[in-house]
Design an enzyme around this catalytic site. Structure first.
Site, PDB file in Angstrom:
ATOM      1  N   MET A  17       0.701  -1.334  -0.084  1.00 19.69           N
ATOM      2  CA  MET A  17       0.033   0.082  -0.010  1.00 19.69           C
ATOM      3  C   MET A  17       0.868   1.360  -0.169  1.00 19.69           C
ATOM      4  O   MET A  17       0.587   2.295  -0.741  1.00 19.69           O
ATOM      5  CB  MET A  17      -0.950  -0.017   1.189  1.00 19.69           C
ATOM      6  CG  MET A  17      -1.980  -0.907   1.156  1.00 19.69           C
ATOM      7  SD  MET A  17      -3.068  -0.965  -0.565  1.00 19.69           S
ATOM      8  CE  MET A  17      -3.653   0.579  -0.264  1.00 19.69           C
ATOM      9  N   ASP A  36      10.530   3.484   5.444  1.00 19.17           N
ATOM     10  CA  ASP A  36      10.447   2.195   5.853  1.00 19.17           C
ATOM     11  C   ASP A  36      11.324   1.701   7.026  1.00 19.17           C
ATOM     12  O   ASP A  36      12.410   2.066   7.039  1.00 19.17           O
ATOM     13  CB  ASP A  36      10.255   1.253   4.813  1.00 19.17           C
ATOM     14  CG  ASP A  36       9.567  -0.022   5.136  1.00 19.17           C
ATOM     15  OD1 ASP A  36       8.408  -0.277   4.549  1.00 19.17           O
ATOM     16  OD2 ASP A  36      10.062  -0.960   5.813  1.00 19.17           O
ATOM     17  N   VAL A  92       1.780   1.043   7.692  1.00 17.97           N
ATOM     18  CA  VAL A  92       2.549   0.046   8.349  1.00 17.97           C
ATOM     19  C   VAL A  92       1.779  -1.486   8.632  1.00 17.97           C
ATOM     20  O   VAL A  92       0.469  -1.429   7.978  1.00 17.97           O
ATOM     21  CB  VAL A  92       3.489   0.298   9.500  1.00 17.97           C
ATOM     22  CG1 VAL A  92       4.465   1.593   9.132  1.00 17.97           C
ATOM     23  CG2 VAL A  92       2.365   0.621  10.489  1.00 17.97           C
ATOM     24  N   GLU A  94      -0.870  -4.041  10.068  1.00 15.58           N
ATOM     25  CA  GLU A  94      -1.970  -3.954  10.616  1.00 15.58           C
ATOM     26  C   GLU A  94      -2.019  -4.534  11.971  1.00 15.58           C
ATOM     27  O   GLU A  94      -2.436  -5.463  12.309  1.00 15.58           O
ATOM     28  CB  GLU A  94      -3.163  -4.659   9.810  1.00 15.58           C
ATOM     29  CG  GLU A  94      -4.461  -4.669  10.116  1.00 15.58           C
ATOM     30  CD  GLU A  94      -4.988  -3.168   9.926  1.00 15.58           C
ATOM     31  OE1 GLU A  94      -4.068  -2.263   9.583  1.00 15.58           O
ATOM     32  OE2 GLU A  94      -6.206  -3.006   9.855  1.00 15.58           O
ATOM     33  N   SER A 121      -7.206  -0.887   7.712  1.00 19.20           N
ATOM     34  CA  SER A 121      -8.567  -1.409   7.282  1.00 19.20           C
ATOM     35  C   SER A 121      -9.264  -1.944   8.310  1.00 19.20           C
ATOM     36  O   SER A 121     -10.534  -2.033   7.626  1.00 19.20           O
ATOM     37  CB  SER A 121      -8.134  -2.758   5.995  1.00 19.20           C
ATOM     38  OG  SER A 121      -6.768  -3.117   5.952  1.00 19.20           O
ATOM     39  N   HIS A 142      -8.346   5.716   3.947  1.00 21.68           N
ATOM     40  CA  HIS A 142      -8.342   4.381   3.637  1.00 21.68           C
ATOM     41  C   HIS A 142      -8.337   4.368   2.214  1.00 21.68           C
ATOM     42  O   HIS A 142      -9.420   4.212   1.325  1.00 21.68           O
ATOM     43  CB  HIS A 142      -9.638   3.540   3.937  1.00 21.68           C
ATOM     44  CG  HIS A 142      -9.439   2.107   3.783  1.00 21.68           C
ATOM     45  ND1 HIS A 142     -10.544   1.368   3.473  1.00 21.68           N
ATOM     46  CD2 HIS A 142      -8.563   0.964   4.008  1.00 21.68           C
ATOM     47  CE1 HIS A 142     -10.322   0.273   3.181  1.00 21.68           C
ATOM     48  NE2 HIS A 142      -9.116   0.079   3.409  1.00 21.68           N
ATOM     49  N   ASN A 145      -6.278  -0.971  -2.909  1.00 21.12           N
ATOM     50  CA  ASN A 145      -5.250  -1.439  -3.735  1.00 21.12           C
ATOM     51  C   ASN A 145      -5.596  -1.835  -5.116  1.00 21.12           C
ATOM     52  O   ASN A 145      -6.548  -2.344  -5.442  1.00 21.12           O
ATOM     53  CB  ASN A 145      -4.876  -2.750  -2.799  1.00 21.12           C
ATOM     54  CG  ASN A 145      -3.527  -3.268  -3.575  1.00 21.12           C
ATOM     55  OD1 ASN A 145      -2.894  -2.781  -3.959  1.00 21.12           O
ATOM     56  ND2 ASN A 145      -3.485  -4.753  -3.322  1.00 21.12           N
ATOM     57  N   GLU A 154     -11.809   6.198   1.424  1.00 18.93           N
ATOM     58  CA  GLU A 154     -12.627   6.464   2.462  1.00 18.93           C
ATOM     59  C   GLU A 154     -12.088   7.370   3.396  1.00 18.93           C
ATOM     60  O   GLU A 154     -10.813   7.097   3.989  1.00 18.93           O
ATOM     61  CB  GLU A 154     -12.992   5.159   3.098  1.00 18.93           C
ATOM     62  CG  GLU A 154     -13.979   4.462   2.333  1.00 18.93           C
ATOM     63  CD  GLU A 154     -14.148   3.063   2.852  1.00 18.93           C
ATOM     64  OE1 GLU A 154     -15.342   2.512   2.270  1.00 18.93           O
ATOM     65  OE2 GLU A 154     -13.321   2.443   3.577  1.00 18.93           O
ATOM     66  N   ASN A 192     -15.686  -2.236   2.386  1.00 23.62           N
ATOM     67  CA  ASN A 192     -15.519  -3.789   2.947  1.00 23.62           C
ATOM     68  C   ASN A 192     -16.373  -4.218   3.848  1.00 23.62           C
ATOM     69  O   ASN A 192     -16.630  -5.394   3.715  1.00 23.62           O
ATOM     70  CB  ASN A 192     -14.360  -3.778   3.571  1.00 23.62           C
ATOM     71  CG  ASN A 192     -12.897  -3.757   2.487  1.00 23.62           C
ATOM     72  OD1 ASN A 192     -13.199  -4.003   1.244  1.00 23.62           O
ATOM     73  ND2 ASN A 192     -11.813  -3.220   3.242  1.00 23.62           N
TER      74      ASN A 192
HETATM   75  N1  LIG Z   1      -2.892  -4.734   0.985  1.00 19.40           N
HETATM   76  C1  LIG Z   1      -4.283  -4.158   0.944  1.00 19.40           C
HETATM   77  O1  LIG Z   1      -4.918  -4.626  -0.116  1.00 19.40           O
HETATM   78  C2  LIG Z   1      -4.713  -3.222   1.665  1.00 19.40           C
HETATM   79  C3  LIG Z   1      -5.750  -2.394   1.430  1.00 19.40           C
HETATM   80  C4  LIG Z   1      -6.040  -1.154   2.166  1.00 19.40           C
HETATM   81  C5  LIG Z   1      -5.433  -1.140   3.151  1.00 19.40           C
HETATM   82  N2  LIG Z   1      -4.485  -2.074   3.733  1.00 19.40           N
HETATM   83  C6  LIG Z   1      -3.651  -1.521   5.067  1.00 19.40           C
HETATM   84  O2  LIG Z   1      -2.470  -0.903   4.762  1.00 19.40           O
HETATM   85  C7  LIG Z   1      -1.734  -1.197   5.873  1.00 19.40           C
HETATM   86  C8  LIG Z   1      -0.449  -1.777   4.856  1.00 19.40           C
HETATM   87  O3  LIG Z   1      -0.681  -2.869   4.325  1.00 19.40           O
HETATM   88  P1  LIG Z   1       0.312  -3.381   3.173  1.00 19.40           P
HETATM   89  O4  LIG Z   1      -0.458  -4.637   2.526  1.00 19.40           O
HETATM   90  O5  LIG Z   1       1.064  -2.209   2.459  1.00 19.40           O
HETATM   91  O6  LIG Z   1       1.270  -4.222   4.232  1.00 19.40           O
HETATM   92  P2  LIG Z   1       2.695  -4.707   3.731  1.00 19.40           P
HETATM   93  O7  LIG Z   1       3.085  -5.633   4.543  1.00 19.40           O
HETATM   94  O8  LIG Z   1       2.881  -5.004   2.109  1.00 19.40           O
HETATM   95  O9  LIG Z   1       3.799  -3.456   4.081  1.00 19.40           O
HETATM   96  C9  LIG Z   1       4.095  -3.087   5.347  1.00 19.40           C
HETATM   97  C10 LIG Z   1       5.366  -2.304   5.470  1.00 19.40           C
HETATM   98  O10 LIG Z   1       5.507  -1.639   6.678  1.00 19.40           O
HETATM   99  C11 LIG Z   1       6.817  -1.674   6.996  1.00 19.40           C
HETATM  100  N3  LIG Z   1       7.007  -1.452   8.370  1.00 19.40           N
HETATM  101  C12 LIG Z   1       6.393  -2.110   9.447  1.00 19.40           C
HETATM  102  N4  LIG Z   1       6.854  -1.593  10.699  1.00 19.40           N
HETATM  103  C13 LIG Z   1       7.354  -0.347  10.385  1.00 19.40           C
HETATM  104  C14 LIG Z   1       7.557   1.129  11.101  1.00 19.40           C
HETATM  105  N5  LIG Z   1       7.277   0.852  12.529  1.00 19.40           N
HETATM  106  N6  LIG Z   1       7.872   2.098  10.493  1.00 19.40           N
HETATM  107  C15 LIG Z   1       8.059   1.951   9.084  1.00 19.40           C
HETATM  108  N7  LIG Z   1       7.792   0.987   8.327  1.00 19.40           N
HETATM  109  C16 LIG Z   1       7.270   0.032   9.119  1.00 19.40           C
HETATM  110  C17 LIG Z   1       7.256  -3.048   6.709  1.00 19.40           C
HETATM  111  O11 LIG Z   1       8.903  -3.121   6.638  1.00 19.40           O
HETATM  112  C18 LIG Z   1       6.671  -3.116   5.380  1.00 19.40           C
HETATM  113  O12 LIG Z   1       7.113  -2.741   4.238  1.00 19.40           O
HETATM  114  C19 LIG Z   1      -2.367  -2.122   6.715  1.00 19.40           C
HETATM  115  O13 LIG Z   1      -2.619  -1.264   7.768  1.00 19.40           O
HETATM  116  C20 LIG Z   1      -3.332  -2.777   5.822  1.00 19.40           C
HETATM  117  O14 LIG Z   1      -4.288  -3.258   6.717  1.00 19.40           O
HETATM  118  C21 LIG Z   1      -4.019  -2.899   3.079  1.00 19.40           C
END
Ligand SMILES: NC(=O)c1ccc[n+]([C@@H]2O[C@H](COP(=O)([O-])OP(=O)(O)OC[C@H]3O[C@@H](n4cnc5c(N)ncnc54)[C@H](O)[C@@H]3O)[C@@H](O)[C@H]2O)c1
Length: 407
Positions: A17, A36, A92, A94, A121, A142, A145, A154, A192
């Protein structure tokens, strides 16, 4: 008071994301800092952005504009760089502990008027904000993806979010060219939550033996969806689906009860595309879909009457949930269909669909299904009110759900 004008944005987390949100924001003309905790993840996030830009060039973006967008995104590993930002968007993992401690850390590096947004999410915006000394500046943004392509954002205030933060966030999302919809905080938010009811109903139809995989997916696509619910379940993973279903069940109760077939599939590691087997079979290399999984039959013991399957059955729970959601004032009625169309690619939204089927018919069907199957079809009180009042639609200018609830 948070800033009214956003000029520079930081994105924390460069995963799936974070990288696509960084691209969406840079595409909107803003300079972006991308951070990151893990340098390798940061580099792969930048690599993903490069790939996205290459595919945008193939679709008509000029190489010069792609270069300009790319140059607006600067990686950083220092919190101190964030002092110049007006908005920080967190993407970061969830986990409440990770997000809340990150925002606490951000408070000591960012200006007091810097706006904070979370892309969570499922976590509570109010709970994340409760860890801050200035909870009024935190909001949910929100994105869907991939964030640089999906139109919907949102905008979810927590209990403490102030009006200035809400206004600036709505304007910011609109400046990115997104459909920015204000959603009051509730589990799974707007899109969702409605998607969950429809996806679970598809599984119950399968479980009860009233339709098979191909029939369900084809019916949904022919009717109004860009992809069938079971193909979508395979794409996102049965494990993710089960976790979301259990979360919604815990938050909302019986009507979100996960279908047992999903639990069995997770036990068997039939997670969908990623394990090569789900509702369908997939080529391990190309991930291309082939046939319906022939072993699935063994999990479906019930023998329903397949000729009695009506596609409306998949959408009635979504329509009903839309009425429940409007009854709770989660969003404006006028925003609901556009949000679903932008967020899920539906050709029409549930309120328009309800109007086309007829509100009285929706209610009668729900009552019948409720007698047969129980709680998951219990009609929303707001739907009953509309039918009793002889209203044909929720989208009529005079029919405000707030007014109907107050009666
Ligand atoms: N994947 C989806 O379809 C989607 C859609 C909407 C919302 N989200 C939400 O977006 C957020 C991220 O999801 P994602 O799928 O991108 O996860 P992901 O696992 O692909 O990426 C998370 C990133 O955060 C980094 N990270 C972890 N702790 C950290 C910190 N303290 N400081 C900086 N970086 C840190 C990790 O190294 C990783 O690169 C979550 O809250 C998820 O619920 C995801």
């Amino acid at each position: 008071m948070p800033r009214a004008q956003i000029e520079k944005v930081a994105i924390i987390g460069a995963g799936t994301m974070g990288s696509s949100i960084a691209l969406a924001v840079a595409k909107g003309g803003y300079p972006v800092l991308l951070k990151d905790i893990n340098q390798e993840q940061l580099q792969s996030g930048l690599g993903r952005i490069e790939k996205f830009l290459q595919s945008m060039i193939k679709k008509g973006l000029s190489p010069a504009e792609a270069e300009a967008i790319k140059n607006r995104i600067q990686p950083t590993s220092n919190f101190s760089d964030l002092a110049s930002c007006d908005l920080v968007i967190e993407a970061v993992l969830e986990k409440m502990e990770i997000k809340s401690s990150l925002f606490k850390e951000l408070e000591s590096h960012c200006r007091p008027d810097c706006l904070f947004a979370t892309n969570t999410s499922s976590l509570s915006i109010t709970e994340i904000a409760s860890h801050l000394s200035r909870p009024e500046r935190l909001i949910g943004l929100h994105f869907f993806n991939p964030a640089h392509l999906m139109k919907l954002v949102e905008v979810i205030p927590g209990l403490d979010t102030d009006e200035a933060t809400i206004k600036t966030s709505l304007e910011f999302a609109a400046k990115l060219g997104k459909l920015a919809v204000r959603v009051e905080e509730c589990a799974s938010f707007l899109v969702n939550r409605l998607l969950g009811r429809y996806m679970t109903e598809a599984l119950w139809c399968l479980e009860e033996g009233i339709a098979d995989v191909a029939q369900i997916d084809k019916a949904a696509c022919d009717y109004l969806m860009p992809i069938g619910p079971l193909a979508l379940r395979d794409m996102n993973g049965a494990d993710i689906g089960l976790a979301v279903s259990r979360f919604n069940y815990q938050e909302y109760g019986e009507r979100f009860k996960p279908a047992p077939i999903l639990e069995k599939m997770v036990e068997l590691n039939w997670l969908g595309q990623k394990t090569g087997k789900g509702f369908y079979l997939y080529d391990p290399e190309t991930k291309k879909r082939s046939d319906v999984n022939p072993e699935l039959k063994e999990l479906i013991k019930a023998e329903g009457k397949k000729d009695s399957f009506q596609v409306e059955r998949l959408f009635l729970p979504m329509i009903n949930e839309a009425f429940l959601l409007l009854q709770e004032h989660v969003c404006a009625a006028a925003d609901l269909d556009p949000a679903l169309m932008a967020g899920l690619g539906m050709r029409k939204g549930p309120l328009t669909l309800a109007q086309e089927i007829g509100l009285a018919k929706c209610l009668a069907e729900l009552e019948k299904l409720c007698q047969e199957h129980g709680e998951r079809f219990r009609p929303a009180p707001l739907l009953k009110r509309y039918v009793r009042g002889g209203r044909k639609s929720l989208l009529e200018p005079k029919s405000s759900p707030a007014a109907a609830c107050a009666n």
